[in-house]
Design an enzyme around this catalytic site. Structure first.
Site, PDB file in Angstrom:
ATOM      1  N   ARG A 190       0.856  -1.196   0.000  1.00  0.00           N
ATOM      2  CA  ARG A 190       0.000   0.000   0.000  1.00  0.00           C
ATOM      3  C   ARG A 190       0.885   1.237   0.000  1.00  0.00           C
ATOM      4  O   ARG A 190       1.717   1.407   0.870  1.00  0.00           O
ATOM      5  CB  ARG A 190      -0.911   0.002   1.230  1.00  0.00           C
ATOM      6  N   SER A 208     -12.642  -3.888   0.212  1.00  0.00           N
ATOM      7  CA  SER A 208     -12.916  -3.515   1.610  1.00  0.00           C
ATOM      8  C   SER A 208     -14.411  -3.382   1.828  1.00  0.00           C
ATOM      9  O   SER A 208     -15.103  -2.752   1.025  1.00  0.00           O
ATOM     10  CB  SER A 208     -12.285  -2.156   1.929  1.00  0.00           C
ATOM     11  N   LYS A 223      -5.354   5.035   9.893  1.00  0.00           N
ATOM     12  CA  LYS A 223      -6.168   5.567   8.812  1.00  0.00           C
ATOM     13  C   LYS A 223      -7.247   6.468   9.419  1.00  0.00           C
ATOM     14  O   LYS A 223      -7.774   6.142  10.484  1.00  0.00           O
ATOM     15  CB  LYS A 223      -6.864   4.377   8.131  1.00  0.00           C
TER      16      LYS A 223
END
Ligand SMILES: Nc1ncnc2c1ncn2[C@@H]1O[C@H](COP(=O)(O)OP(=O)(O)OP(=O)(O)O)[C@@H](O)[C@H]1O
Ligand SMILES: Cc1ncsc1CCO
Length: 522
Positions: A39, A108, A137
């Protein structure tokens, strides 16, 4: 087939100072990471490509599949094993068309609608989260919570879609996450995605290895039932023998029972605890929770008169008890009476794993979101559920713990067995706090059960001791003592009943349990 067990999501921004990204990745793989997702945030395409290529070479050497976050083009360029897309990234159907056959696609999901869509889009796996609130996040969606994961997993029954939990999963909450997220149909997570616990560590190999260890002990420990219980089969006779053993153990060892309870029945509960041979400590302040969790035998949390300081203490006390594998008995008093109680109960149960949840039919209906039984404040209305046995069993499966539904008849389930107890006396319904005292009796007996199990293997378990027997023993002690108290000539009504009840708890004998227990196992 990808092994999703320990799914590492990289994040270079989280690396400790001086830690090389590729070295960290190498170490994580040595520690046992089974799949890697690369990521990158705000990285130029050429740099992303370079990182993906070099990461892929490292993963290949370990024979571990690599998935690319968001960027289908990068995945194609490096021949990655898969792509992971968010809800606002490239649609699954288009990614599928662009990618070679056999490339894994994950998405997700935060709720049922997103999960339904992912299933119909034909994804290979879903990342369910956030399981916990996380600082990695900024969350723009509600936290799913461990219990919410279980509800979503149920939707995957009959599909081949795999699932990993993501968001705030750490070593300290991993066992709780794995245990608490199993669905009522026994569907468990296929893996957990971990970010900062590994990436931000100065020793990523050790961090990954410790996570793997918890994963494998949980899996070898098996289902909820094995994780909660020490015995696999019960009969009325074996239960009574077990209860008597626990009762004697409480008297012999005088365990400390930490209780955060309401200010209506606090003294009654402490007195009942002493009468059973245990030792109460009624402490509510956050600062002392950890110390007490080390020395106590069990924790009781009762929300009867919920105030902010006690609530903070409850949040911390339950987590400390889980960390120590001590039984946690939870009494959601009057949970249906206000939104405040309801949301507090949800936060508490999402934070730690209760070992036993005890309530009357109205309270448990409110907890389960059923309107079959209503309540008025702390009391239940009407004659209860049409099928109380199934209700108790299902709630135990849903909450992943033992459930005690109190009333004229008490139903106690561990998700498989249901013990139906018909002892007691109507005078128990005519004093305040008999349910709260029942909680103290259960916690005292769970403490005894924990002491009895001290020598047993603790690995993979969230709680030590047979809390099913602890719950049955607590209820039998109270209800049989109540019968004996009501028989006394000096008892004229509720006022004289209560002190007599304390006396009878104090002098209760194994023989009375053997002679009077009315128990059926279903
Ligand atoms: N009519 C009855 N006959 C026999 N036992 C009873 C009766 N009513 C209550 N009990 C017993 O009293 C104990 C407490 O159960 P109850 O359902 O009354 O709790 P509760 O509603 O939570 O009480 P409270 O809110 O006063 O704390 C249980 O063990 C139950 O068996
Ligand atoms: C009456 C009452 N109100 C809050 S707690 C409590 C004790 C019985 O549950």
């Amino acid at each position: 087939m990808i092994d999703y067990s320990l799914y590492l999501v990289t994040g270079r921004e989280l690396l400790p100072q001086g830690q090389d990204y590729f070295d960290s990745l190498e170490q994580s793989l040595q520690g046992g990471v089974t799949v890697v997702q690369i990521r990158e945030k705000n990285t130029d395409t050429s740099e992303f490509l370079d990182i993906a290529l070099r990461s892929k070479a490292i993963c290949d050497r370990h024979n571990v599949p690599m998935i690319v976050n968001d960027r289908v083009d990068i995945a194609l360029a490096v021949q990655a094993s898969g792509v992971h897309v968010g809800q606002t990234d490239m649609p699954v159907s288009i990614a599928r068309k662009l990618l070679p056959r056999g490339t894994v696609i994950g998405v997700s999901c935060n709720n049922i609608q997103e999960l339904d869509k992912a299933i119909s889009d034909g994804v290979d796996y879903v990342g369910i989260g956030a399981v916990w609130s996380t600082t990695t996040k900024t969350l723009n969606k509600p936290v799913v919570g461990v219990r919410g994961v279980g509800e979503l997993l149920r939707k995957l029954d009959g599909t081949s879609v795999k699932a990993v939990g993501i968001g705030g999963i750490k070593l300290k909450n991993l066992l709780r996450t794995l245990h608490g997220s199993v669905s009522t149909t026994n569907r468990a997570l296929d893996g957990v995605a971990v970010v900062s616990e590994i990436v931000a560590s100065t020793r990523p190999r050790e961090a990954a290895a410790k996570l793997c260890e918890v994963l494998s002990t949980f899996r070898s420990g098996g289902s909820i039932i094995k994780a909660m219980r020490t015995r696999s089969e019960y009969t009325a006779g074996s239960v009574i023998d077990g209860v008597i053993q626990i009762m004697n153990c409480v008297r012999d060892h005088n365990p400390l029972v930490h209780q955060i309870t309401n200010n209506v029945s606090i003294a009654q509960s402490a007195n009942a605890t002493i009468a059973l041979g245990a030792s109460p400590i009624m402490a509510t302040t956050v600062q002392e929770m950890e110390d007490i969790s080390r020395i106590n035998g069990a924790l009781l949390v009762n929300i009867g008169t919920l105030v902010p300081t006690a609530y903070e203490g409850m949040v911390v006390a339950g987590s400390c008890a889980n960390a120590q594998k001590k039984p946690v008995v939870f009494d959601p008093v009057g949970v249906g009476a206000s939104h405040f109680r309801q949301s507090s109960v949800n936060t508490l149960l999402d934070t730690w794993q209760a070992s036993v949840i005890k309530g009357n039919a109205g309270e448990l209906a409110a907890l389960a979101g059923s309107n079959e039984v209503q309540s008025k404040g702390v009391d239940t209305i009407g004659s209860g559920f049409k099928d109380p046995v199934s209700f108790a069993r299902n709630l135990a499966r849903k909450e992943r713990c033992v459930v005690v539904m109190s009333g004229k008849i008490d139903y106690i389930s561990d998700g498989t067995n249901v013990a139906v107890l018909s002892n007691g006396h109507q005078l128990l319904g005519q004093i305040t706090g008999s349910g709260c005292i029942a909680g103290s009796c259960i916690a005292s007996h769970c403490a005894g059960a924990m002491i009895l199990a001290q020598g047993e293997d603790k690995e993979g378990k969230l709680v030590i001791g047979d809390v099913f027997l602890g719950a049955i023993g607590g209820i039998l002690a109270l209800t049989i003592s109540a019968e004996l108290a009501a028989l006394r000539e000096d008892v004229k009504g509720p006022g004289t009943f209560f002190p007599a009840l304390i006396d009878e708890l104090f002098t209760l004998t194994p023989r009375s349990i053997q002679e009077r227990a009315r128990i059926q196992i279903q």
